[in-house]
Design a protein around this motif. Structure first.
Motif, PDB file in Angstrom:
ATOM      1  N   ASP A  19       1.495 -14.331   6.308  1.00 54.57           N
ATOM      2  CA  ASP A  19       2.328 -13.907   6.225  1.00 54.57           C
ATOM      3  C   ASP A  19       2.897 -12.951   5.781  1.00 54.57           C
ATOM      4  OD1 ASP A  19       1.292 -15.109   8.044  1.00 54.57           O
ATOM      5  OD2 ASP A  19       2.713 -16.984   8.616  1.00 54.57           O
ATOM      6  N   TYR A  20       3.147 -13.402   4.269  1.00 49.77           N
ATOM      7  CA  TYR A  20       3.841 -12.722   3.557  1.00 49.77           C
ATOM      8  C   TYR A  20       3.242 -11.456   3.516  1.00 49.77           C
ATOM      9  CZ  TYR A  20       6.401 -11.919  -1.397  1.00 49.77           C
ATOM     10  OH  TYR A  20       7.098 -10.902  -1.919  1.00 49.77           O
ATOM     11  N   GLU A  21       4.455 -10.327   4.068  1.00 53.42           N
ATOM     12  CA  GLU A  21       3.513  -8.486   3.805  1.00 53.42           C
ATOM     13  C   GLU A  21       4.686  -8.041   3.245  1.00 53.42           C
ATOM     14  OE1 GLU A  21       4.376  -7.712   7.694  1.00 53.42           O
ATOM     15  OE2 GLU A  21       2.013  -9.003   8.722  1.00 53.42           O
ATOM     16  N   ASP A  22       5.266  -8.150   2.355  1.00 54.96           N
ATOM     17  CA  ASP A  22       6.869  -7.167   1.656  1.00 54.96           C
ATOM     18  C   ASP A  22       5.789  -6.477   0.391  1.00 54.96           C
ATOM     19  OD1 ASP A  22       8.685  -8.634   2.873  1.00 54.96           O
ATOM     20  OD2 ASP A  22       8.993  -9.483   1.124  1.00 54.96           O
ATOM     21  N   GLU A  23       4.815  -7.228  -0.486  1.00 58.28           N
ATOM     22  CA  GLU A  23       3.866  -5.578  -1.315  1.00 58.28           C
ATOM     23  C   GLU A  23       2.743  -5.988  -0.230  1.00 58.28           C
ATOM     24  OE1 GLU A  23       5.792  -8.749  -4.877  1.00 58.28           O
ATOM     25  OE2 GLU A  23       3.869  -9.595  -3.579  1.00 58.28           O
ATOM     26  N   ASP A  24       2.831  -5.024   0.721  1.00 60.61           N
ATOM     27  CA  ASP A  24       0.939  -5.333   1.127  1.00 60.61           C
ATOM     28  C   ASP A  24       0.467  -3.526   0.815  1.00 60.61           C
ATOM     29  OD1 ASP A  24       0.510  -7.829   2.266  1.00 60.61           O
ATOM     30  OD2 ASP A  24       0.616  -6.139   4.564  1.00 60.61           O
ATOM     31  N   ASP A  25       1.421  -2.937   0.788  1.00 59.23           N
ATOM     32  CA  ASP A  25       1.662  -1.627   0.174  1.00 59.23           C
ATOM     33  C   ASP A  25       1.223  -1.089  -0.838  1.00 59.23           C
ATOM     34  OD1 ASP A  25       2.291  -0.527   2.476  1.00 59.23           O
ATOM     35  OD2 ASP A  25       4.087   0.006   2.632  1.00 59.23           O
ATOM     36  N   ARG A  28      -2.377  -2.538  -1.278  1.00 62.42           N
ATOM     37  CA  ARG A  28      -3.446  -1.836  -1.019  1.00 62.42           C
ATOM     38  C   ARG A  28      -3.583  -0.465  -2.505  1.00 62.42           C
ATOM     39  NH1 ARG A  28      -0.426  -2.137   3.702  1.00 62.42           N
ATOM     40  NH2 ARG A  28      -1.296  -3.353   5.280  1.00 62.42           N
ATOM     41  N   ASP A  29      -2.013  -0.737  -2.702  1.00 65.79           N
ATOM     42  CA  ASP A  29      -2.796   0.548  -4.315  1.00 65.79           C
ATOM     43  C   ASP A  29      -3.473  -0.293  -4.893  1.00 65.79           C
ATOM     44  OD1 ASP A  29      -1.187   2.508  -3.029  1.00 65.79           O
ATOM     45  OD2 ASP A  29       1.483   1.621  -3.587  1.00 65.79           O
ATOM     46  N   TYR A  30      -2.967  -1.215  -5.098  1.00 65.92           N
ATOM     47  CA  TYR A  30      -3.988  -2.322  -6.812  1.00 65.92           C
ATOM     48  C   TYR A  30      -5.328  -2.008  -5.952  1.00 65.92           C
ATOM     49  CZ  TYR A  30       0.215  -4.127  -8.623  1.00 65.92           C
ATOM     50  OH  TYR A  30       1.427  -4.099  -9.620  1.00 65.92           O
ATOM     51  N   ILE A  31      -5.753  -2.175  -4.425  1.00 69.75           N
ATOM     52  CA  ILE A  31      -7.089  -2.346  -4.372  1.00 69.75           C
ATOM     53  C   ILE A  31      -7.565  -1.004  -4.820  1.00 69.75           C
ATOM     54  CG2 ILE A  31      -8.661  -1.973  -1.997  1.00 69.75           C
ATOM     55  CD1 ILE A  31      -6.505  -3.783  -0.777  1.00 69.75           C
ATOM     56  N   ALA A  32      -7.247   0.231  -4.412  1.00 66.54           N
ATOM     57  CA  ALA A  32      -7.608   1.497  -4.554  1.00 66.54           C
ATOM     58  C   ALA A  32      -7.807   2.037  -5.868  1.00 66.54           C
ATOM     59  CB  ALA A  32      -6.353   3.137  -4.289  1.00 66.54           C
TER      60      ALA A  32
END
Length: 99
Positions: A19-25, A28-32
């Motif tokens: 549910d915590y979406e504040d750091e999703d972007d 995603r950068d960490y994934i890349a």
């Protein structure tokens, strides 16, 4: 290219509530970043004689978690390397010509 690591997998590995979406972007950068660093470390690109297997995925997840938990340039705690490190997981697949 298909999604190699999902945001859901990263949140589960880092123990972050779905549910915590504040750091999703940021995640995603960490994934890349983890995928890029993994390929650079090995010296091959995924799909070009390099399959994205469980060992590479676990190494990427560990790398993502390390980035997430250690965002600052300085740490108050002493961080010790665990015996089964990211490098050990990735180096098995490393191209011998890569320095």
């Amino acid at each position: 290219m298909t999604e190699l690591i999902s945001l859901k997998e990263v949140k589960a590995h880092c123990r972050i509530d779905d549910d915590y979406e504040d750091e999703d972007d940021l995640l995603r950068d960490y994934i890349a970043a983890s995928l890029e660093v993994c390929q650079k470390h090995i010296g091959k690109r995924f799909g070009d004689d390099l399959a994205f297997n469980p060992a590479l995925k676990v190494g990427c997840l560990m790398y993502i978690c390390m980035l997430y938990e250690n965002r600052e340039m300085v740490a108050a705690l002493t961080i010790k390397e665990v015996p089964l490190t990211i490098s050990h997981l990735w180096s098995v697949y490393r191209d011998p010509g890569v320095y």
